[in-house]
Design an enzyme around this catalytic site. Structure first.
Site, short mmCIF file in Angstrom:
data_model
loop_
_atom_site.label_atom_id
_atom_site.label_comp_id
_atom_site.label_asym_id
_atom_site.label_seq_id
_atom_site.Cartn_x
_atom_site.Cartn_y
_atom_site.Cartn_z
N GLY A 163 27.30 46.38 27.54
CA GLY A 163 27.63 44.97 27.78
C GLY A 163 28.30 44.71 29.11
O GLY A 163 28.42 43.56 29.51
N GLY A 164 28.75 45.78 29.77
CA GLY A 164 29.27 45.64 31.14
C GLY A 164 30.50 44.75 31.23
O GLY A 164 31.19 44.49 30.25
N CYS B 102 30.75 41.47 31.93
CA CYS B 102 30.65 40.16 31.28
C CYS B 102 31.18 40.22 29.85
O CYS B 102 32.05 39.45 29.46
CB CYS B 102 29.20 39.68 31.29
N GLY C 99 40.21 31.33 43.79
CA GLY C 99 38.77 31.24 43.54
C GLY C 99 38.54 31.06 42.05
O GLY C 99 39.39 30.51 41.33
N VAL C 100 37.39 31.54 41.59
CA VAL C 100 37.02 31.31 40.19
C VAL C 100 37.98 32.00 39.22
O VAL C 100 38.53 31.37 38.31
CB VAL C 100 35.57 31.78 39.94
N GLY D 75 38.33 38.56 45.10
CA GLY D 75 36.93 38.95 45.26
C GLY D 75 36.66 40.29 44.60
O GLY D 75 37.54 40.90 43.99
N HIS E 36 24.29 8.22 23.33
CA HIS E 36 25.56 7.50 23.50
C HIS E 36 26.34 7.57 22.20
O HIS E 36 25.75 7.38 21.14
CB HIS E 36 25.30 6.04 23.89
P1 NAI Z 1 36.23 34.38 44.53
O1 NAI Z 1 35.43 34.77 45.70
O2 NAI Z 1 35.76 33.32 43.60
O3 NAI Z 1 37.69 33.91 45.02
C1 NAI Z 1 38.53 34.68 45.80
C2 NAI Z 1 39.51 33.75 46.48
O4 NAI Z 1 40.51 34.52 47.10
C3 NAI Z 1 38.85 32.90 47.56
O5 NAI Z 1 39.19 31.56 47.38
C4 NAI Z 1 39.45 33.47 48.85
O6 NAI Z 1 39.57 32.51 49.86
C5 NAI Z 1 40.79 33.98 48.36
N1 NAI Z 1 41.39 35.06 49.16
C6 NAI Z 1 40.76 36.15 49.66
N2 NAI Z 1 41.65 36.95 50.30
C7 NAI Z 1 42.86 36.35 50.17
C8 NAI Z 1 44.17 36.71 50.59
N3 NAI Z 1 44.41 37.81 51.27
N4 NAI Z 1 45.20 35.86 50.31
C9 NAI Z 1 44.96 34.69 49.62
N5 NAI Z 1 43.73 34.34 49.21
C10 NAI Z 1 42.69 35.15 49.45
O7 NAI Z 1 36.53 35.75 43.76
P2 NAI Z 1 37.13 36.02 42.31
O8 NAI Z 1 37.89 34.82 41.82
O9 NAI Z 1 37.83 37.31 42.42
O10 NAI Z 1 35.84 36.15 41.39
C11 NAI Z 1 34.90 37.20 41.65
C12 NAI Z 1 33.50 36.81 41.28
O11 NAI Z 1 33.37 36.69 39.89
C13 NAI Z 1 33.06 35.51 41.91
O12 NAI Z 1 31.86 35.71 42.59
C14 NAI Z 1 32.87 34.59 40.75
O13 NAI Z 1 31.74 33.74 40.94
C15 NAI Z 1 32.66 35.52 39.56
N6 NAI Z 1 33.22 34.90 38.38
C16 NAI Z 1 32.52 33.88 37.81
C17 NAI Z 1 33.03 33.22 36.72
C18 NAI Z 1 32.27 32.08 36.17
O14 NAI Z 1 31.11 31.92 36.49
N7 NAI Z 1 32.89 31.22 35.36
C19 NAI Z 1 34.31 33.60 36.12
C20 NAI Z 1 34.99 34.64 36.84
C21 NAI Z 1 34.43 35.27 37.91
#
Ligand code: NAI
Length: 442
Positions: A15-16, A18, A159-160, A244, A416
């Site tokens: 399942g990795g 996710c 981020g997310v 990230g 609606h």
């Molecule tokens: P992200 O790329 O979404 O966000 C990382 C944030 O950290 C960015 O806003 C960036 O500007 C900031 N950042 C980077 N270096 C920094 C620093 N030194 N100091 C302060 N801010 C800094 O990465 P995140 O949140 O780790 O998620 C990883 C991946 O997982 C993403 O690609 C996301 O799409 C995916 N994900 C998707 C979900 C969903 O679809 N609901 C839920 C959780 C994760």
């Protein structure tokens, strides 16, 4: 299903990320936090509680673990029913057709395959500035298993992952501080979305420091002290690093076999998911293009079709973004900043507070923004902040995927009262025709 003999090599749980450390466990906990919020707001629904609600973090965690265990078990069952063999161990390529699986006792099994698909995913990035120690400085993997919730937390990266955890923890009464190096929370989303989410974070008293970095960490066993680039210091019990993810391409034998990697160490593939070695494919996060479980599934079906001699290529047109903040975010297509580079645009908006169903649900925060091309009326992007945004965005995603116009999107008769009517209203507003909005003066 297509008649191939299939083996899957996995050294951890099926399942990795996710299923085990990402989408599913976090959504299970977010559901608990939302229930707690709803109970705190019971009075608004005409319900008197005899005492304030109290949550039990360990019980929430146990519920999450049960959901994960059920789904992981389900994958095992599916493997059996489809005749897929699972090899438990770490897989390493030894040639373009051979993989050696090493189990936890060091035992080796050698497998031969006509085609090999790399689907090893990603992990939270680890950078020297943020020394993850698993006790005070954590990744989201650690948060899922916390023995108790802290009084306060510093989240680095809005981020997310950072935003989903900020809302969840804040709803569970944790004091949240956030540091984001770019201008806004959710900087990859449309500016409207970022602004609305920042407003909601503020309502929950989350302290968000944008255009800021953490310069140094201090503190003792009780917590951390972070010195920010703005000169401020933040004291908190824990820190979450969510800046990230890194790609799992180490020790797989990829370079030895000659598989080409990108500069960031993700695997380079074409739109058919083939690497430079024609019978080796890569799918999902490890390709480094989009880090989402659902695009990984699409990649997988493209790779499998090509393995079986069909001709398939990825089609990412209309892939929605779904973010489980409170309220939720759902978006698809171009942001306004992207759209203006290529189009003369028109914008329609509809606030959720004007919607009967949002009032009935007591969830009136948020807005739908529709972006279209002014001349051709082509639908370019839809950005939703609001209750059920992660569900209702799919109507807009289909419209983008099918290259519809804004008028075509708005011509659908929506049920609606439903939240997705807000998409229709925003589409009408783009033409100045939303009857449920006050008339704009010329
Ligand atoms: P992200 O790329 O979404 O966000 C990382 C944030 O950290 C960015 O806003 C960036 O500007 C900031 N950042 C980077 N270096 C920094 C620093 N030194 N100091 C302060 N801010 C800094 O990465 P995140 O949140 O780790 O998620 C990883 C991946 O997982 C993403 O690609 C996301 O799409 C995916 N994900 C998707 C979900 C969903 O679809 N609901 C839920 C959780 C994760």
């Amino acid at each position: 299903m297509k008649g191939a003999k299939v083996a899957v090599v996995e050294y951890r749980e099926l399942g990795g990320v996710c299923l085990n450390r990402g989408c599913i466990p976090s959504k299970a906990l977010i559901a608990s936090a939302s229930q707690y919020k709803n109970m705190k707001e019971a009075e608004a629904f005409g319900i008197h509680l005899s005492a304030p609600p109290v949550y039990d973090w360990l019980a929430m965690r146990a519920r999450k673990d049960k959901i994960v265990a059920t789904l992981v078990g389900g994958i095992g069952q599916l493997f059996k029913s489809h005749g897929v063999t699972h090899y438990q161990g770490f897989g390493r390529l030894t040639s373009p057709n051979h993989v050696t699986v090493t189990d936890e006792h060091g035992g080796e099994t050698k497998l031969r395959a006509d085609n090999i698909i790399i689907a090893t995913g990603s992990r939270p990035i680890s950078i020297p500035a943020f020394p993850i120690d698993g006790s005070r400085i954590l990744t989201s993997d650690h948060l899922l298993e916390l023995p108790s919730l802290p009084k306060s937390i510093l989240i680095i990266g809005a981020g997310v992952i950072g935003c989903e955890w900020a809302f969840m923890l804040s709803l569970l009464d944790v004091e949240v501080h956030m540091v984001e190096m770019l201008d806004h929370a959710l900087p990859m989303e449309d500016i409207n979305t970022s602004t609305l989410i920042e407003r909601e974070l503020k309502k929950l008293k989350v302290a968000l420091h944008t255009k800021t970095k953490v310069e140094a960490f201090g503190g003792g066993p009780e917590g951390i002290q972070a010195r920010l680039s703005s000169g401020k210091t933040i004291d908190a019990n824990l820190a979450l690093v969510s800046v990230g993810r890194a790609f799992n391409t180490e020790e797989l034998g990829l370079e030895e076999v000659g598989v080409e990697l990108n500069k960031n160490r993700s695997v380079k593939t074409g739109p058919d998911m083939r690497t430079n070695i024609p019978n080796i494919y890569a799918i999902g996060d490890v390709r480094g293009e989009i880090l989402l479980a659902y695009t990984a599934v699409h990649d997988g079906s493209v790779a499998v079709a090509n393995c079986m001699g069909e001709k398939a290529a990825k089609n990412y047109l209309g892939v929605p973004s779904v973010i489980f903040t409170h309220p939720e975010v759902g978006s698809v297509g171009m942001t306004e900043a992207e759209a203006v580079k290529e189009h003369e645009i028109a914008i329609g908006k509809f606030p959720l507070r004007a919607l009967g169903k949002a009032q009935a649900e007591n969830e009136i925060a948020g807005e739908v923004k529709v972006i279209g091309d002014k001349k051709t009326d082509q639908l370019l992007g839809v950005h939703i902040v609001g209750i059920h945004a992660t569900e209702i965005i799919h109507a807009a995603a289909l419209a983008i995927n099918q290259k519809l116009t804004v008028r075509q999107l708005g011509s659908l008769i929506f049920g609606h009262p439903v939240i997705s009517e807000s998409i229709m209203e925003a589409a009408h507003d783009l033409h100045g025709e939303s009857v449920h909005l006050a008339r704009k003066r010329a």
